[in-house]
Design an enzyme around this catalytic site. Structure first.
Site, PDB file in Angstrom:
ATOM      1  N   ASN A  15       0.850  -1.184   0.000  1.00 60.46           N
ATOM      2  CA  ASN A  15       0.000   0.000   0.000  1.00 60.46           C
ATOM      3  C   ASN A  15       0.889   1.237   0.000  1.00 60.46           C
ATOM      4  O   ASN A  15       1.445   1.609   1.027  1.00 60.46           O
ATOM      5  CB  ASN A  15      -0.911  -0.022   1.234  1.00 60.46           C
ATOM      6  CG  ASN A  15      -1.831   1.188   1.291  1.00 60.46           C
ATOM      7  OD1 ASN A  15      -1.948   1.952   0.331  1.00 60.46           O
ATOM      8  ND2 ASN A  15      -2.486   1.377   2.432  1.00 60.46           N
ATOM      9  N   LYS A  17       0.018   4.239  -0.336  1.00 59.54           N
ATOM     10  CA  LYS A  17      -0.678   5.399   0.248  1.00 59.54           C
ATOM     11  C   LYS A  17      -0.485   6.623  -0.655  1.00 59.54           C
ATOM     12  O   LYS A  17      -0.508   6.492  -1.877  1.00 59.54           O
ATOM     13  CB  LYS A  17      -0.212   5.627   1.685  1.00 59.54           C
ATOM     14  CG  LYS A  17      -0.387   4.366   2.544  1.00 59.54           C
ATOM     15  CD  LYS A  17      -0.139   4.588   4.016  1.00 59.54           C
ATOM     16  CE  LYS A  17      -0.327   3.290   4.776  1.00 59.54           C
ATOM     17  NZ  LYS A  17      -0.168   3.471   6.236  1.00 59.54           N
ATOM     18  N   HIS A  97      -9.563   0.468   5.218  1.00 59.56           N
ATOM     19  CA  HIS A  97      -8.292   0.793   5.878  1.00 59.56           C
ATOM     20  C   HIS A  97      -8.541   1.782   7.010  1.00 59.56           C
ATOM     21  O   HIS A  97      -9.404   2.643   6.922  1.00 59.56           O
ATOM     22  CB  HIS A  97      -7.300   1.374   4.866  1.00 59.56           C
ATOM     23  CG  HIS A  97      -5.895   1.448   5.368  1.00 59.56           C
ATOM     24  ND1 HIS A  97      -5.470   2.450   6.209  1.00 59.56           N
ATOM     25  CD2 HIS A  97      -4.824   0.635   5.174  1.00 59.56           C
ATOM     26  CE1 HIS A  97      -4.197   2.251   6.491  1.00 59.56           C
ATOM     27  NE2 HIS A  97      -3.779   1.167   5.883  1.00 59.56           N
ATOM     28  N   GLU A  99      -7.065   4.350   7.976  1.00 57.08           N
ATOM     29  CA  GLU A  99      -6.958   5.769   7.618  1.00 57.08           C
ATOM     30  C   GLU A  99      -8.227   6.259   6.949  1.00 57.08           C
ATOM     31  O   GLU A  99      -8.639   7.411   7.144  1.00 57.08           O
ATOM     32  CB  GLU A  99      -5.732   5.980   6.724  1.00 57.08           C
ATOM     33  CG  GLU A  99      -4.430   5.822   7.510  1.00 57.08           C
ATOM     34  CD  GLU A  99      -3.231   5.443   6.665  1.00 57.08           C
ATOM     35  OE1 GLU A  99      -2.156   5.215   7.250  1.00 57.08           O
ATOM     36  OE2 GLU A  99      -3.367   5.354   5.426  1.00 57.08           O
ATOM     37  N   GLU A 167      -5.095  -5.171  10.661  1.00 57.44           N
ATOM     38  CA  GLU A 167      -4.123  -4.097  10.848  1.00 57.44           C
ATOM     39  C   GLU A 167      -4.406  -3.372  12.166  1.00 57.44           C
ATOM     40  O   GLU A 167      -5.261  -2.482  12.216  1.00 57.44           O
ATOM     41  CB  GLU A 167      -4.211  -3.093   9.696  1.00 57.44           C
ATOM     42  CG  GLU A 167      -3.782  -3.641   8.360  1.00 57.44           C
ATOM     43  CD  GLU A 167      -3.477  -2.519   7.377  1.00 57.44           C
ATOM     44  OE1 GLU A 167      -2.333  -2.406   6.938  1.00 57.44           O
ATOM     45  OE2 GLU A 167      -4.394  -1.737   7.086  1.00 57.44           O
ATOM     46  N   GLY A 173       2.441   2.499  10.779  1.00 61.84           N
ATOM     47  CA  GLY A 173       3.303   3.664  10.619  1.00 61.84           C
ATOM     48  C   GLY A 173       3.941   4.162  11.892  1.00 61.84           C
ATOM     49  O   GLY A 173       4.531   5.245  11.909  1.00 61.84           O
ATOM     50  N   SER A 212       3.568  -2.006  10.374  1.00 61.94           N
ATOM     51  CA  SER A 212       5.031  -1.904  10.477  1.00 61.94           C
ATOM     52  C   SER A 212       5.721  -3.224  10.145  1.00 61.94           C
ATOM     53  O   SER A 212       6.663  -3.644  10.819  1.00 61.94           O
ATOM     54  CB  SER A 212       5.436  -1.412  11.875  1.00 61.94           C
ATOM     55  OG  SER A 212       4.922  -0.114  12.122  1.00 61.94           O
TER      56      SER A 212
END
Length: 255
Positions: A15, A17, A97, A99, A167, A173, A212
Site C-alpha cells: 500500500n 498510500k 483501511h 486511515e 491491521e 506507521g 510496520s
C-alpha cells in the site's frame, strides 16, 4: 483448523498510500523486476494518479490494485468509481483501511458495502479491520473486530475473491509491531469467528497482517499458522518489499 491452511496461497500487498513520483516509481519497479513472485499473490496499490504509469511498467508476476473507490459513477467530485477501475483492468481494491475509517469517517456499514459492491463490479477485495491502541488497552480488541468482521460477513456472500487484512491501528506507521504471538492470536480468533458461520470459508480465506511489517520481522510473523501474508506500508516503497515477499514464499509448509 485442519491442514487445509497449507493450500492458502500467500498474499503480500504494498500500500503506497499518498506517496511516489513517476521517477521514484519507475526506479522501484525496476528493482522489483529482479524477482518474479510466482508462488505469492503480490499486489501493489499506487495512488490514482500513478495507476496507469505503474500498470505500464509493472514487472511480470505482480498484480495491480487501487487504494479506494466508490460504488458508482456520478456527481462525486474527486472520486473514482469501481467500474472505472475495471475499465482500466485494475484487479484489486482495498476497503476499510484504518486511515479511511479515521480520517474520512467511513463506518463499518460504508466499508462493508464498498466490499460488496467491489466484488459485484468484478474486483478482488482486501477487506481491512483493526483496533486502536486505546481499544486494545481496554480489552476491547475482539469486540471491535467482531463488529467489523460481522459487517463484512453480512454483506459478502462469496469470499473466494476476498483477503482479510488485520491491521492493528496502533502498529500502522508507528514502528510498533504486534508480536507474532499477538498477531497469531487475533488471526486465529478471526478464523474461529468466521467458522461459526461457515467453516469452509474460515479454512480457505487468507488473513494477512499489516502494521510496520519489515524484512526483519516478516519471516517470524509468516511462520505462524494463521498468518497468510502481509499488507505492507512504508517498506513497500523500498527494495525490501521483495524480501518480505521472499519471506512469504520461503515458508514451504504453506505453499
Amino acid at each position: 483448523m485442519s491442514s487445509s491452511n497449507n493450500k492458502r496461497t500467500p498474499f503480500v500487498g504494498g500500500n503506497w498510500k499518498c506517496n511516489g513520483t513517476k521517477a521514484s516509481i519507475e526506479k522501484l519497479l525496476h528493482q522489483f523486476s529482479s524477482y518474479a513472485p510466482s508462488s505469492v499473490t503480490s499486489v501493489v496499490f499506487p495512488t490514482p494518479l500513478h495507476i496507469h504509469f505503474t500498470q505500464a511498467n509493472l514487472p511480470n508476476g505482480f498484480h495491480l490494485g487501487a487504494q479506494n473507490a466508490i460504488p458508482q459513477q456520478g456527481a462525486f467530485t474527486g472520486e473514482v468509481a469501481m467500474d472505472q477501475l475495471k475499465d482500466f483492468n485494475i484487479e484489486w481494491l482495498i476497503v476499510g483501511h484504518s486511515e479511511r475509517r479515521a480520517i474520512f469517517k467511513e463506518t463499518n456499514d460504508v466499508v462493508s458495502k464498498k466490499a460488496k459492491e467491489g466484488l459485484k463490479s468484478g474486483l478482488k477485495v482486501v477487506a481491512c479491520l483493526g483496533e486502536t491502541e486505546q481499544q486494545r488497552e481496554n480489552g476491547e480488541t475482539m469486540s471491535v473486530l467482531r463488529d467489523q468482521l460481522g459487517a463484512y460477513m453480512a454483506q459478502i456472500d462469496n469470499w473466494d475473491n476476498v483477503v482479510l487484512a488485520y491491521e492493528p491501528v496502533w502498529a500502522i506507521g508507528t514502528g510498533k509491531t504486534a508480536s507474532p504471538e499477538q498477531a497469531e492470536d487475533v488471526h486465529k480468533n478471526l478464523r474461529d469467528e468466521i467458522a461459526k458461520t461457515n467453516k469452509d470459508v474460515a479454512e480457505k480465506v487468507r488473513i494477512i497482517y499489516g502494521g510496520s511489517v519489515k524484512p526483519s520481522n516478516a519471516k517470524e510473523l509468516f511462520a505462524k499458522e494463521n498468518i497468510d501474508g502481509f499488507l505492507v506500508g512504508g517498506a513497500s516503497l523500498t527494495e525490501g518489499f521483495l524480501d518480505i515477499i521472499r519471506a512469504a514464499a520461503g515458508n514451504t509448509s504453506k505453499l
